[in-house]
Design a protein around this motif. Structure first.
Motif, PDB file in Angstrom:
ATOM      1  N   THR A 138      -0.252   3.814   3.210  1.00  0.00           N
ATOM      2  CA  THR A 138       0.826   2.960   1.936  1.00  0.00           C
ATOM      3  C   THR A 138       0.445   2.391   1.258  1.00  0.00           C
ATOM      4  O   THR A 138       0.122   0.772   1.619  1.00  0.00           O
ATOM      5  CB  THR A 138       2.034   3.062   2.495  1.00  0.00           C
ATOM      6  OG1 THR A 138       2.666   4.624   3.160  1.00  0.00           O
ATOM      7  CG2 THR A 138       2.846   3.179   1.289  1.00  0.00           C
ATOM      8  N   ILE A 139       0.628   1.691  -0.416  1.00  0.00           N
ATOM      9  CA  ILE A 139      -0.069   0.398  -0.543  1.00  0.00           C
ATOM     10  C   ILE A 139       0.652   0.534  -1.411  1.00  0.00           C
ATOM     11  O   ILE A 139       1.738   1.757  -2.148  1.00  0.00           O
ATOM     12  CB  ILE A 139      -1.423   0.747  -0.959  1.00  0.00           C
ATOM     13  CG1 ILE A 139      -2.147   1.659  -2.521  1.00  0.00           C
ATOM     14  CG2 ILE A 139      -2.327   0.427   0.316  1.00  0.00           C
ATOM     15  CD1 ILE A 139      -3.018   2.152  -2.787  1.00  0.00           C
ATOM     16  N   ILE A 140       0.836  -0.505  -2.366  1.00  0.00           N
ATOM     17  CA  ILE A 140       2.118  -0.985  -3.433  1.00  0.00           C
ATOM     18  C   ILE A 140       1.178  -0.855  -4.496  1.00  0.00           C
ATOM     19  O   ILE A 140       0.335  -1.291  -4.558  1.00  0.00           O
ATOM     20  CB  ILE A 140       2.555  -2.274  -2.885  1.00  0.00           C
ATOM     21  CG1 ILE A 140       3.720  -1.890  -1.807  1.00  0.00           C
ATOM     22  CG2 ILE A 140       3.504  -2.829  -4.549  1.00  0.00           C
ATOM     23  CD1 ILE A 140       4.247  -1.153  -1.664  1.00  0.00           C
ATOM     24  N   GLY A 141       1.120  -0.224  -5.800  1.00  0.00           N
ATOM     25  CA  GLY A 141       0.622  -0.884  -7.048  1.00  0.00           C
ATOM     26  C   GLY A 141       2.106  -1.039  -7.721  1.00  0.00           C
ATOM     27  O   GLY A 141       3.084  -1.264  -8.040  1.00  0.00           O
ATOM     28  N   PHE A 142       0.985  -2.053  -9.003  1.00  0.00           N
ATOM     29  CA  PHE A 142       2.096  -1.769 -10.285  1.00  0.00           C
ATOM     30  C   PHE A 142       1.041  -2.272 -11.254  1.00  0.00           C
ATOM     31  O   PHE A 142      -0.059  -1.934 -11.773  1.00  0.00           O
ATOM     32  CB  PHE A 142       1.861  -3.341  -9.825  1.00  0.00           C
ATOM     33  CG  PHE A 142       2.910  -4.309  -8.891  1.00  0.00           C
ATOM     34  CD1 PHE A 142       3.528  -4.814  -8.979  1.00  0.00           C
ATOM     35  CD2 PHE A 142       1.751  -5.587  -7.866  1.00  0.00           C
ATOM     36  CE1 PHE A 142       4.897  -4.963  -7.867  1.00  0.00           C
ATOM     37  CE2 PHE A 142       2.652  -5.955  -6.704  1.00  0.00           C
ATOM     38  CZ  PHE A 142       3.674  -5.493  -6.152  1.00  0.00           C
ATOM     39  N   HIS A 143       2.556  -1.698 -12.263  1.00  0.00           N
ATOM     40  CA  HIS A 143       1.807  -1.205 -13.880  1.00  0.00           C
ATOM     41  C   HIS A 143       2.708  -2.121 -14.770  1.00  0.00           C
ATOM     42  O   HIS A 143       3.311  -2.332 -15.071  1.00  0.00           O
ATOM     43  CB  HIS A 143       2.271   0.469 -13.410  1.00  0.00           C
ATOM     44  CG  HIS A 143       1.783   1.075 -15.460  1.00  0.00           C
ATOM     45  ND1 HIS A 143       1.471   1.836 -15.104  1.00  0.00           N
ATOM     46  CD2 HIS A 143       3.441   1.611 -16.732  1.00  0.00           C
ATOM     47  CE1 HIS A 143       1.147   2.129 -16.561  1.00  0.00           C
ATOM     48  NE2 HIS A 143       2.279   1.845 -16.959  1.00  0.00           N
ATOM     49  N   GLY A 144       1.905  -2.550 -15.215  1.00  0.00           N
ATOM     50  CA  GLY A 144       2.282  -3.306 -16.378  1.00  0.00           C
ATOM     51  C   GLY A 144       2.139  -2.451 -17.676  1.00  0.00           C
ATOM     52  O   GLY A 144       1.878  -1.218 -18.224  1.00  0.00           O
ATOM     53  N   CYS A 145       3.551  -2.436 -18.580  1.00  0.00           N
ATOM     54  CA  CYS A 145       4.135  -1.737 -19.592  1.00  0.00           C
ATOM     55  C   CYS A 145       5.122  -2.332 -20.299  1.00  0.00           C
ATOM     56  O   CYS A 145       5.962  -3.201 -20.380  1.00  0.00           O
ATOM     57  CB  CYS A 145       4.059  -0.320 -19.002  1.00  0.00           C
ATOM     58  SG  CYS A 145       5.692  -0.594 -18.599  1.00  0.00           S
TER      59      CYS A 145
END
Length: 213
Positions: A8-15
């Motif tokens: 399990t990993i953490i992702g970030f989405h700029g929006c």
């Protein structure tokens, strides 16, 4: 044998802030990117464990007048069967599909796409990855077609459809004069199978710890 990425990993989405809030409220309504210059093909994009880069991305879009309020969406991800371009197996795989794609373009009398410079990029990082995107999508299409052909004819297949794509990129100019380290280097994740997204969250602000006595 080692293709599946179970961690399990953490992702970030700029929006845009409104888009973040919609995904928090309605996490099952997700629009994927299908731009012809997407770096890792079609899918939903995240910066791996990189909140700062995601926020920079959102702010860059704000500066260009593309969004009104920049924000960052967090996500819990499992990459599943991942085409991981940090693994030599998969750089070799994408290389193997390129000649067949080039041949199809030639037979159709069409020019191959090219990676191009973005007008506002002074670092010449070829941010418009039309060739990369076309080749990756060609690979996915070929694998999917072979998979379903095998299932229909033999009820099993050695071909495995990819859930996600992962790549590392160096961009943004040197971090200091003469450096090989680039300011905007990052690991990018493209989710194709939306089941890999286990949930969204609003990132918390960091607090001081330990708290002074």
């Amino acid at each position: 044998m080692y293709d599946v990425r179970p961690n399990t990993i953490i992702g970030f989405h700029g929006c845009e802030l409104s888009i973040r809030n919609k995904l928090i409220s309605n996490p099952n309504i997700i629009e994927i990117s299908k731009k012809p210059y997407d770096w890792l093909g079609n899918g939903f994009y995240f910066w791996e464990n990189n909140y700062t880069r995601a926020f920079q991305w959102a702010n860059d879009k704000y500066d260009r007048g593309e969004i009104t309020i920049p924000a960052v969406l967090g996500a819990v991800l499992q990459l599943g069967n991942c085409c991981d371009f940090l693994d030599s197996k998969f750089t070799g795989l994408i290389e193997s599909y390129y000649p067949a794609m080039a041949e199809e373009y030639q037979q159709a009398g069409k020019p191959l796409p090219k990676n191009l410079e973005a007008r506002d990029d002074g670092h010449k990082d070829k941010l418009l990855r039309l060739l990369d995107c076309a080749t990756i999508e060609y690979m996915h299409k070929s694998i999917t077609e072979n998979y379903f052909s095998d299932i229909n004819n033999k009820n099993h297949s050695q071909f495995k459809v990819f859930d996600s794509v992962r790549g590392v990129f160096s961009e943004g100019g040197p971090a200091f004069p003469g450096a090989g380290i680039k300011k905007k280097s990052h690991i990018q994740i493209c989710i194709r199978n939306l089941n890999c997204i286990k949930g969204f969250f609003i990132p918390r602000e960091e607090i001081d710890f330990p708290i002074p006595l």
